[in-house]
Write a protein that holds these residues in place. Sequence first.
Motif, mmCIF file in Angstrom:
data_model
loop_
_atom_site.group_PDB
_atom_site.id
_atom_site.type_symbol
_atom_site.label_atom_id
_atom_site.label_comp_id
_atom_site.label_asym_id
_atom_site.label_seq_id
_atom_site.Cartn_x
_atom_site.Cartn_y
_atom_site.Cartn_z
ATOM 1 N N GLU A 215 21.366 -22.065 -7.997
ATOM 2 C CA GLU A 215 20.240 -23.009 -8.084
ATOM 3 C C GLU A 215 20.395 -23.717 -9.423
ATOM 4 O O GLU A 215 20.387 -23.085 -10.460
ATOM 5 C CB GLU A 215 18.910 -22.262 -8.037
ATOM 6 C CG GLU A 215 18.732 -21.442 -6.763
ATOM 7 C CD GLU A 215 17.634 -20.386 -6.916
ATOM 8 O OE1 GLU A 215 16.539 -20.729 -7.369
ATOM 9 O OE2 GLU A 215 17.896 -19.221 -6.610
ATOM 10 N N HIS A 342 20.341 -19.985 -11.557
ATOM 11 C CA HIS A 342 20.243 -18.674 -10.912
ATOM 12 C C HIS A 342 21.430 -18.504 -9.981
ATOM 13 O O HIS A 342 21.755 -19.402 -9.209
ATOM 14 C CB HIS A 342 18.949 -18.572 -10.100
ATOM 15 C CG HIS A 342 17.723 -18.754 -10.926
ATOM 16 N ND1 HIS A 342 16.456 -18.778 -10.396
ATOM 17 C CD2 HIS A 342 17.570 -18.912 -12.264
ATOM 18 C CE1 HIS A 342 15.584 -18.949 -11.364
ATOM 19 N NE2 HIS A 342 16.230 -19.041 -12.510
ATOM 20 N N ARG A 460 9.783 -12.771 -10.906
ATOM 21 C CA ARG A 460 10.497 -13.850 -11.577
ATOM 22 C C ARG A 460 10.775 -13.537 -13.042
ATOM 23 O O ARG A 460 11.240 -14.373 -13.788
ATOM 24 C CB ARG A 460 9.731 -15.161 -11.421
ATOM 25 C CG ARG A 460 9.528 -15.505 -9.964
ATOM 26 C CD ARG A 460 9.292 -16.982 -9.743
ATOM 27 N NE ARG A 460 9.300 -17.267 -8.323
ATOM 28 C CZ ARG A 460 10.374 -17.692 -7.658
ATOM 29 N NH1 ARG A 460 11.503 -17.881 -8.284
ATOM 30 N NH2 ARG A 460 10.295 -17.928 -6.368
ATOM 31 N N GLU A 472 19.828 -11.696 -7.412
ATOM 32 C CA GLU A 472 19.718 -12.995 -8.074
ATOM 33 C C GLU A 472 19.859 -12.786 -9.570
ATOM 34 O O GLU A 472 19.003 -12.162 -10.193
ATOM 35 C CB GLU A 472 18.353 -13.620 -7.727
ATOM 36 C CG GLU A 472 18.177 -15.001 -8.305
ATOM 37 C CD GLU A 472 16.898 -15.676 -7.796
ATOM 38 O OE1 GLU A 472 16.281 -15.166 -6.847
ATOM 39 O OE2 GLU A 472 16.531 -16.713 -8.374
HETATM 40 MG MG MG Z 1 15.685 -18.428 -7.215
#
Ligand code: MG
Length: 727
Positions: A215, A342, A460, A472
């Motif tokens: 990303e 990411h 997150r 991730e």
């Molecule tokens: Mg992400």
Amino acid sequence: MATLRFMALNELSHRQATQTPECEQKISDYFGADVFDKEQMRRYLPKEVFDSVNSAIEDGRRLDRKVANQVALGMKTWAMERGATHYTHWFQPLNDTTAEKHDSFFEPMFGGGSFENFRGDLLVQQEPDASSFPNGGLRNTFEARGYSAWDPSSPTFLVDKTLCIPSIFVAYTGEALDFKTPLLKSLSALDKAAVDVCQYFDKDVTKVITTLGWEQEYFLVDEALYRARPDLVQTGRTLMGHTAAKDQQLDDHYWGAIPERVISFMKEFETAAYRLGIPLKTRHNEVAPNQFECAPMFEEANIAVDHNTLLMTLMRKIAGKHKLKVLFHEKPFMGVNGSGKHCNWSLATNTGVNLLAPGKTPKTNIQFLTFFVNTLKAACDYGTMMMSSIASESNSHRLGGHEAPPAVLSVFTGSTLSDILDQIEERISDKKLSPDEKTGIKLDIGKIPEILLDNTDRNRTSPFAFTGNRFEFRATGSSSNCALPLIVINTAVTEQLVQFKKEVDALIEKNIKKDEAILQVIRKYIIESKKIRFEGNGYSEEWLQEARKRGLQGITTVTSAFKEYIKPQNMALFKRYKVFTETELKARYEIKNELFLKKVQIESRVIGDLAANHIIPTAIKYQNVLIENVKGVKEIFPTQYEELSKEEIKTIHSISEHVKSIREFSEAMVEARKKWNNVADTVKRAAGYETEVRPYISDIRYHIDKLELIVDDLLWPLPKYRELMEL
Ligand code: MG
Ligand code: ADP
């Protein structure tokens, strides 16, 4: 005289969104149109040549020189039919960019005439001068020459009439000088180790590929305003600028309506990307003003990395057409969110199974748990190396901030999986399982998919989070080549899987049933990797304290993080799987330090120049206005002026204070630079720059930002944050 700032602002007020010609076709009609992919190969190559290339791609087999000639011919025909005039080996040197040197197909002949030529040897290998790319001293020890060699596993493509051939780049003596070479090695090591482990579960698995879905976050600024900010131009970030009264605090940018100028830019680079086979799926506004993100559908990791670097180049180029500048720096603006890249990482088999997706049956779930827990353990053992792989000058401005993963690695698994891991830990012991226990565990493991499906747990704040069917890695910086973190994850997981197989086989040899042996080793790893698991808020102070208690090491300084490259444990790991030699690691260590040092040096020079040539003269000009004012007031009100001009006098005073501090810090910064420039050892010099030069940059900035709040807006020479962050 109008300053560049006001000229730029004036230009901005006339700015219209550039119209991108609407593409009438469906994306699927032109997706990959500029790629010499398998379909085109089949069309342009004789069958046996196609088969050779295909097996070179699939099994990593070397390509025969004779075959190469025929491939070159087919490629040339394909490219020239599409207007190509040149070709280039396209590679990724160690400075987070891509490199290309174009050569034309055209060849004049002796005695007149000319023709278009492209031979197999030109396709397979070129010889760029390695000494002008970062090489970490490899050129001193060895020859300066290097060569680039075609990587058939990533398809060639066409950009602006140039046929681009994805290549590796190595020194003449064989040391890799790029990201792709070690990435390919790590992918094949992991393939082998994972296939071996898959054999416990499914004999049909013969190949395991690493999948990567990145990303890409980025900022956009107007080009004219950018040009009026020498710090942005030279360093990629603003070295000064007071935060705007309003930036991201109303949360009104994230996923908001995309500004017209931006959408038009996005459409244009997306069209170019689709033509190049880059499967972009997502576009949206990010948290900070002017911050955006795009993400493709995941792909095989080598291709995904090529696509990411290619897209970054495209975006830079196309932004210009829209009078925009794209900023990939991790922290272009202080006080608002920074940008990451990411990396969503997983493993897929030739049988179409995602090894990190919970399966439908207890059996497939033991396979899932195997890969899941081995990844946990790898992250636990090599977490510091993982963090080191993403450490850079620019990323350090972002890490540990309140919007980015902290500098200590931890893994978020989600509460469901966490419970299951806890249960396995409690219920399986080294002794043989009773039939009841076995059924119990199978039932629990069988439940994983149901629970995970509606488990929308997202954390997150974790640098390495499990997100349902992949890990991730969120700490990777937006400007970096994401191959490096992948190389580290791949190699660490390879090591882990090899160990796992050894331990399981040893138990099986002792007549313990396969499933039970697997579960016992899994349990052992769950216990051993417990300290890396953290489900809470990774941004909190509590976590930092907790991490310390658990003995988890984090990044404290950037240059100390680089030391991981030459730690014996890590060197042995990379050597064992032939991903890096010791020489290569030492060279990379040197390069990392050198790049860091140079970036700090550039920033330090730029802020020094701007302070002396832009800021101080402006502050003094405004101070003189105030002095004139006080003098005037005194003339008119000789007895009252002290009372009347109290605030002006205070301001005159504080301008002097700030200017004085800026001058003193600048001088001290230059002295610190001189001191460390005299140190011959790059590693020591880099560390010195980090601890003794770098802090002055923020010291000076502090006072400049204070002056920005005081000085007349009409005199201020540099576009302000509120102007830069408005599109
Ligand atoms: Mg992400
Ligand atoms: P989010 O912002 O919620 O993380 P995005 O849709 O922005 O989600 O990005 C998710 C990324 O993860 C995409 O690039 C997607 O293709 C990728 N991804 C999904 N499944 C896998 C997988 N099995 N392996 C690697 N990447 C994956």
